[in-house]
Motif scaffolding. Sequence first.
Motif, PDB file in Angstrom:
ATOM      1  N   PRO A 331      88.819 -39.412-154.026  1.00 20.25           N
ATOM      2  CA  PRO A 331      89.026 -39.285-152.581  1.00 20.25           C
ATOM      3  C   PRO A 331      90.497 -39.456-152.224  1.00 20.25           C
ATOM      4  CG  PRO A 331      88.101 -41.431-153.112  1.00 20.25           C
ATOM      5  CD  PRO A 331      88.077 -40.635-154.382  1.00 20.25           C
ATOM      6  N   PRO A 332      90.910 -38.961-151.064  1.00 21.03           N
ATOM      7  CA  PRO A 332      92.329 -39.048-150.675  1.00 21.03           C
ATOM      8  C   PRO A 332      92.879 -40.468-150.653  1.00 21.03           C
ATOM      9  CG  PRO A 332      91.164 -37.508-149.251  1.00 21.03           C
ATOM     10  CD  PRO A 332      90.123 -38.170-150.099  1.00 21.03           C
ATOM     11  N   LYS A 399      92.766 -48.730-147.183  1.00 20.37           N
ATOM     12  CA  LYS A 399      92.090 -48.932-145.902  1.00 20.37           C
ATOM     13  C   LYS A 399      91.694 -47.618-145.246  1.00 20.37           C
ATOM     14  CE  LYS A 399      95.217 -51.967-144.433  1.00 20.37           C
ATOM     15  NZ  LYS A 399      95.932 -52.953-143.592  1.00 20.37           N
ATOM     16  N   GLU A 400      92.336 -46.508-145.653  1.00 23.78           N
ATOM     17  CA  GLU A 400      91.916 -45.208-145.137  1.00 23.78           C
ATOM     18  C   GLU A 400      90.469 -44.900-145.533  1.00 23.78           C
ATOM     19  OE1 GLU A 400      94.643 -42.271-146.501  1.00 23.78           O
ATOM     20  OE2 GLU A 400      96.405 -43.288-145.679  1.00 23.78           O
ATOM     21  N   GLY A 401      90.035 -45.464-146.665  1.00 23.60           N
ATOM     22  CA  GLY A 401      88.669 -45.240-147.113  1.00 23.60           C
ATOM     23  C   GLY A 401      87.632 -45.810-146.165  1.00 23.60           C
ATOM     24  N   LEU A 402      88.017 -46.810-145.365  1.00 23.95           N
ATOM     25  CA  LEU A 402      87.090 -47.396-144.400  1.00 23.95           C
ATOM     26  C   LEU A 402      86.725 -46.406-143.301  1.00 23.95           C
ATOM     27  CD1 LEU A 402      88.801 -50.885-144.011  1.00 23.95           C
ATOM     28  CD2 LEU A 402      86.709 -50.387-145.278  1.00 23.95           C
ATOM     29  N   LEU A 403      87.515 -45.354-143.149  1.00 30.52           N
ATOM     30  CA  LEU A 403      87.289 -44.387-142.081  1.00 30.52           C
ATOM     31  C   LEU A 403      86.222 -43.365-142.432  1.00 30.52           C
ATOM     32  CD1 LEU A 403      91.016 -43.678-141.124  1.00 30.52           C
ATOM     33  CD2 LEU A 403      89.431 -45.269-140.042  1.00 30.52           C
ATOM     34  N   GLY A 404      86.075 -43.042-143.724  1.00 33.45           N
ATOM     35  CA  GLY A 404      85.173 -41.943-144.051  1.00 33.45           C
ATOM     36  C   GLY A 404      84.244 -42.153-145.223  1.00 33.45           C
ATOM     37  N   ASP A 405      84.556 -43.115-146.091  1.00 30.62           N
ATOM     38  CA  ASP A 405      83.731 -43.310-147.281  1.00 30.62           C
ATOM     39  C   ASP A 405      82.649 -44.347-146.993  1.00 30.62           C
ATOM     40  OD1 ASP A 405      82.625 -43.488-149.757  1.00 30.62           O
ATOM     41  OD2 ASP A 405      84.492 -43.851-150.838  1.00 30.62           O
ATOM     42  N   ASP A 406      81.593 -43.920-146.309  1.00 27.60           N
ATOM     43  CA  ASP A 406      80.533 -44.854-145.925  1.00 27.60           C
ATOM     44  C   ASP A 406      79.858 -45.480-147.141  1.00 27.60           C
ATOM     45  OD1 ASP A 406      81.100 -44.178-143.345  1.00 27.60           O
ATOM     46  OD2 ASP A 406      79.461 -42.748-143.131  1.00 27.60           O
ATOM     47  N   GLY A 407      79.721 -44.713-148.228  1.00 28.50           N
ATOM     48  CA  GLY A 407      79.033 -45.223-149.405  1.00 28.50           C
ATOM     49  C   GLY A 407      79.758 -46.365-150.084  1.00 28.50           C
TER      50      GLY A 407
END
Length: 646
Positions: A331-332, A399-407
Amino acid sequence: MSAEVHEFQVEARQLLQLMIHSIYSNKDVFLRELISNASDALDKLRLQALRNDALGADVSDLHIALEADAQARTLTVRDNGVGMSRDEVVALIGTIASSGTAKLLKELKDTKDADAAAGLIGQFGVGFYSAFMVADEVTVVTRRAGESQGTRWTSRGEGTYSVESVGKAPQGTAVTLHLKPVDAENQMHDYTDGWKLREIVKRYSDFITWPIRMPAHATTPADMDSGSGAESSEPAEAALETVNSMKALWARSREEVTEEEYHELYKHLAHDWLDPLETVRLQAEGTFEYQALLFIPSHAPHDLFTRDHRRGLQLYVKRVHIMDDCEELLPPYLRFVKGVVDSQDLSLNVSREILQQDRQIQMIHRRLTKKVLATIKDLMTSAPDRYATVWREFGPALKEGLLGDDGNRDTLLGLCSFASTHEADEPATLAQYVERMKDGQEEIYYLTGDSREAVENSPHMEAFRAKGIEVLLLTDPVDEIWVTTVPAFDGKQLRSVAKGTVDLEAGEQDAQTDSDRESRQKEYTDLLAWMTGVLTEDVKEVRLSTRLTVSPACLVSDTHDITPALENMYRAMGQDVPHTKRILELNPGHALVDSLNKAHTERGDDAGAGLSGIAELLYGMALIAEGGALKDPARFAKLMADHLAV
């Protein structure tokens, strides 16, 4: 065509001078950088030939050759890869087309640590310039695959370079270094020495998947001393031998590979000059087989948060290099991770479009993501110092992962660390915060802002500081966004101290406290209504505050409104966001607010411009206290001067 003389771009010239003056003490690494560039050129040619049958390039024997001439004091690194056109030579060698160049150069000049400086250079991927550490002059002869004319580039690294067209040039690129005199004291070895070249290749480039060839001769200093084959007596057409093993490290057992070999592979992949922080291996067997060898760097690249940043892993199929920067594998928010994935089942003709829909790639994506996050989580307990480095360098990206990576959101929340009012130098995890919560506290409090100093000094913090309640201090731009999408952690709601109402005395107040509040509210009712009318263009409401203990006023957002900082971020991204009015809270215990209320009680709503001016001053001071911009600074200054003169 005659040679044209060009000047290096200013930044390139400055970087060259830093390189030439031994910013990196181990000069041997120049060969690693040139071999790495040659390997990239061979990878690119194979891919282009695979996708373009009309290219007309010879791919029958792709390789890298090292050619040393002891008498002429030259070393040539030659490849028969993709090559460069004349325009590409100027663009790739004469300039540094990257954002952040000025910042990099300043950091290079300021640093006193040679290794740290080398790491900064490595961020730019300009390893070619390292040739000037060992050479007085460098010549590049290159011809792009599919073109008929070649180009010669020459420079002494002193501010200018010459470019000319050449009629006959083999496909690929040959970099010839006119070497400086041997100087053991300054680590300037004899780079025409075949044994020395073999030593460097073995140490830094043994894993390169293309053959690196040299004339066959003695391989140890002892052999040379015995007279079995001096360099100068080699025949002109000496037999060639491959001096690297070409063994893919990810395909070898852990016991066969040293930590140093892993580190050198990382440096080759990432164009970094420093060792990685962590190495991650993963092997999947069964119906779908692949190997992955990943690296977490020890520092963030300069362009991690720019659009120009190249992300993704190298993708191989059955040991054949397919593409660089395969974005579909991670992921990005894990774009800082470098490495290789080698699949046994994908097609050699796989395209980026196919990868986006491929079920196997999606499976690899999920497994690699969980493996990297699990590795970082393990570091929190097994190596806190290394975890601290990961979070310092890559926390904003994670912390960007908190925006889109629900899993993986719960895992990411568990990895996060934040500055906190609990301890100045030690960041706090959410789990640590919850463990320290006071009896009766049900929410995790935080405040966003531009800097720690600004957040700590915010009026919104006053009651929390007085009560000794811990507040997380969130100062990364991404914090403004993710806190709106993450409702809770461990059953505890996340709550901004600058939004909604705050009642820190809930559960401990008595009948007398309730009576006092009701009395005070009644006492200020007329003032609050009047000020709401005076400031109606700027605020939606004026009310009494329970969060202020020292400041006269502060601005807060309604519970579900977006903050001014988030408004500005959306506008910067081109989104048309309507302006949201906020709430002005007054501290009834402050002398200025108390005197304003008394004056308004005496004069009523026809209080005149004097009291209206004080109302505007209170609003302006609240705006300034949180770092906001005044709509009319000149008017504010005049009101302040008039009030002080009374």
